[in-house]
Design a protein around this motif. Structure first.
Motif, PDB file in Angstrom:
ATOM      1  N   SER A  16       0.768  -1.261   0.029  1.00  0.00           N
ATOM      2  CA  SER A  16      -0.049   0.061   0.054  1.00  0.00           C
ATOM      3  C   SER A  16       0.868   1.308   0.033  1.00  0.00           C
ATOM      4  O   SER A  16       0.478   2.233  -0.534  1.00  0.00           O
ATOM      5  N   ASP A  17       2.184   0.966   0.467  1.00  0.00           N
ATOM      6  CA  ASP A  17       2.869   2.311   0.479  1.00  0.00           C
ATOM      7  C   ASP A  17       3.400   2.550  -1.155  1.00  0.00           C
ATOM      8  O   ASP A  17       3.305   3.729  -1.307  1.00  0.00           O
ATOM      9  N   ARG A  43      -6.104   5.457   4.042  1.00  0.00           N
ATOM     10  CA  ARG A  43      -5.714   5.646   2.642  1.00  0.00           C
ATOM     11  C   ARG A  43      -7.187   5.532   1.793  1.00  0.00           C
ATOM     12  O   ARG A  43      -8.069   4.760   2.202  1.00  0.00           O
ATOM     13  N   VAL A  44      -7.339   6.521   0.969  1.00  0.00           N
ATOM     14  CA  VAL A  44      -8.735   6.492   0.129  1.00  0.00           C
ATOM     15  C   VAL A  44      -8.292   6.101  -1.100  1.00  0.00           C
ATOM     16  O   VAL A  44      -7.141   6.651  -1.986  1.00  0.00           O
ATOM     17  N   THR A  45      -8.911   5.689  -1.946  1.00  0.00           N
ATOM     18  CA  THR A  45      -9.014   5.269  -3.373  1.00  0.00           C
ATOM     19  C   THR A  45      -9.561   6.384  -4.323  1.00  0.00           C
ATOM     20  O   THR A  45     -10.371   7.368  -3.798  1.00  0.00           O
ATOM     21  N   PRO A  46      -9.252   6.339  -5.569  1.00  0.00           N
ATOM     22  CA  PRO A  46      -9.596   7.446  -6.565  1.00  0.00           C
ATOM     23  C   PRO A  46     -11.159   7.422  -6.494  1.00  0.00           C
ATOM     24  O   PRO A  46     -11.947   8.692  -6.247  1.00  0.00           O
ATOM     25  N   PHE A  91     -12.607  -7.566  11.994  1.00  0.00           N
ATOM     26  CA  PHE A  91     -12.097  -6.486  11.246  1.00  0.00           C
ATOM     27  C   PHE A  91     -10.536  -6.062  11.569  1.00  0.00           C
ATOM     28  O   PHE A  91      -9.843  -6.118  10.437  1.00  0.00           O
ATOM     29  N   GLU A  92     -10.165  -6.223  12.710  1.00  0.00           N
ATOM     30  CA  GLU A  92      -9.142  -5.650  12.954  1.00  0.00           C
ATOM     31  C   GLU A  92      -7.804  -6.958  12.856  1.00  0.00           C
ATOM     32  O   GLU A  92      -6.769  -6.606  12.289  1.00  0.00           O
ATOM     33  N   GLN A  93      -8.049  -7.799  13.382  1.00  0.00           N
ATOM     34  CA  GLN A  93      -7.054  -9.072  13.395  1.00  0.00           C
ATOM     35  C   GLN A  93      -7.203  -9.888  12.325  1.00  0.00           C
ATOM     36  O   GLN A  93      -6.199 -10.295  11.623  1.00  0.00           O
ATOM     37  N   TYR A  94      -8.289 -10.223  11.665  1.00  0.00           N
ATOM     38  CA  TYR A  94      -8.415 -11.089  10.620  1.00  0.00           C
ATOM     39  C   TYR A  94      -8.596 -10.434   9.333  1.00  0.00           C
ATOM     40  O   TYR A  94      -8.865 -11.091   8.314  1.00  0.00           O
ATOM     41  N   ARG A  95      -8.658  -9.162   9.242  1.00  0.00           N
ATOM     42  CA  ARG A  95      -8.530  -8.313   7.938  1.00  0.00           C
ATOM     43  C   ARG A  95      -9.982  -8.607   7.299  1.00  0.00           C
ATOM     44  O   ARG A  95      -9.878  -8.231   6.089  1.00  0.00           O
ATOM     45  N   ASN A 116       2.694  -2.041   7.251  1.00  0.00           N
ATOM     46  CA  ASN A 116       2.312  -1.954   8.689  1.00  0.00           C
ATOM     47  C   ASN A 116       0.657  -1.949   8.577  1.00  0.00           C
ATOM     48  O   ASN A 116       0.015  -2.253   7.712  1.00  0.00           O
ATOM     49  N   ASP A 117       0.259  -1.474   9.752  1.00  0.00           N
ATOM     50  CA  ASP A 117      -1.369  -1.549   9.503  1.00  0.00           C
ATOM     51  C   ASP A 117      -1.855  -0.092   8.946  1.00  0.00           C
ATOM     52  O   ASP A 117      -1.299   0.716   9.198  1.00  0.00           O
ATOM     53  N   SER A 118      -2.824  -0.221   8.135  1.00  0.00           N
ATOM     54  CA  SER A 118      -3.414   0.707   7.423  1.00  0.00           C
ATOM     55  C   SER A 118      -4.750   0.213   7.117  1.00  0.00           C
ATOM     56  O   SER A 118      -4.994  -0.844   6.952  1.00  0.00           O
TER      57      SER A 118
END
Length: 127
Positions: A16-17, A43-46, A91-95, A116-118
Motif C-alpha cells: 500500500s505504501d 488511505r482512500v482510493t480514486p 475486522f482488525e485482526q483477521y482483516r 504496517n497497519d493501514s
C-alpha cells in the motif's frame, strides 16, 4: 521484493505504501491522526476522492474536500466503535472487510498489513 521463499500459489503485488507513491491511494493519515485520533495509516482510493470532491461542491468556504473527509471519518469511527467485540476482532485482526453506507454510497473498509497497519477506504467496484 524477495519472492523466492513464497509458495507458488501466493500472488505478490505492490504494498500500500507503493500504491501511495504511484498515486493510486491518497494518504489522509495526518488528517485522520490529527483530527480523529486514528493511530494507523488511512488511505482512500480514486473513487472515494472523487465522491468526497463531488459532495463538497457548492460549499464556497471549502477549497478541498476535507469537510466531507471529516464527516466520512466520523462515520467510520462510529461504525467501528459500535461493532461487537467479535466483529471488531474479525475486522482488525483477521482483516475482514467492513461494509458501510455513506450518503447513499456503498463503501468498503479493509485493514491492510502490507505496509504496517493501514485502513483502506474504497468502493466495491475498486475491489
Amino acid at each position: 521484493m524477495n519472492t523466492q521463499s513464497m509458495p507458488d500459489f501466493v500472488i505478490v503485488g505492490p504494498s500500500s505504501d507503493e500504491l501511495v507513491e504511484d498515486g493510486y491511494f491518497t494518504d489522509v493519515t495526518q488528517y485522520a491522526q490529527k483530527y480523529h485520533g486514528m493511530k494507523i495509516k488511512v488511505r482512500v482510493t480514486p473513487n472515494i476522492s472523487s465522491m468526497l470532491a463531488r459532495l463538497s461542491l457548492g460549499k464556497e468556504q471549502y477549497v478541498e474536500w476535507y469537510d466531507e473527509l471529516d464527516s466520512l471519518l466520523t462515520t467510520i469511527r462510529e461504525e467501528i466503535l459500535d461493532m461487537s467485540d467479535d466483529d471488531r476482532k474479525s475486522f482488525e485482526q483477521y482483516r475482514h472487510t467492513l461494509m458501510i453506507k455513506y450518503k447513499e454510497t456503498d463503501i468498503w473498509l479493509a485493514m491492510d498489513c502490507t505496509s504496517n497497519d493501514s485502513l483502506h477506504i474504497f468502493t466495491p467496484s475498486e475491489y
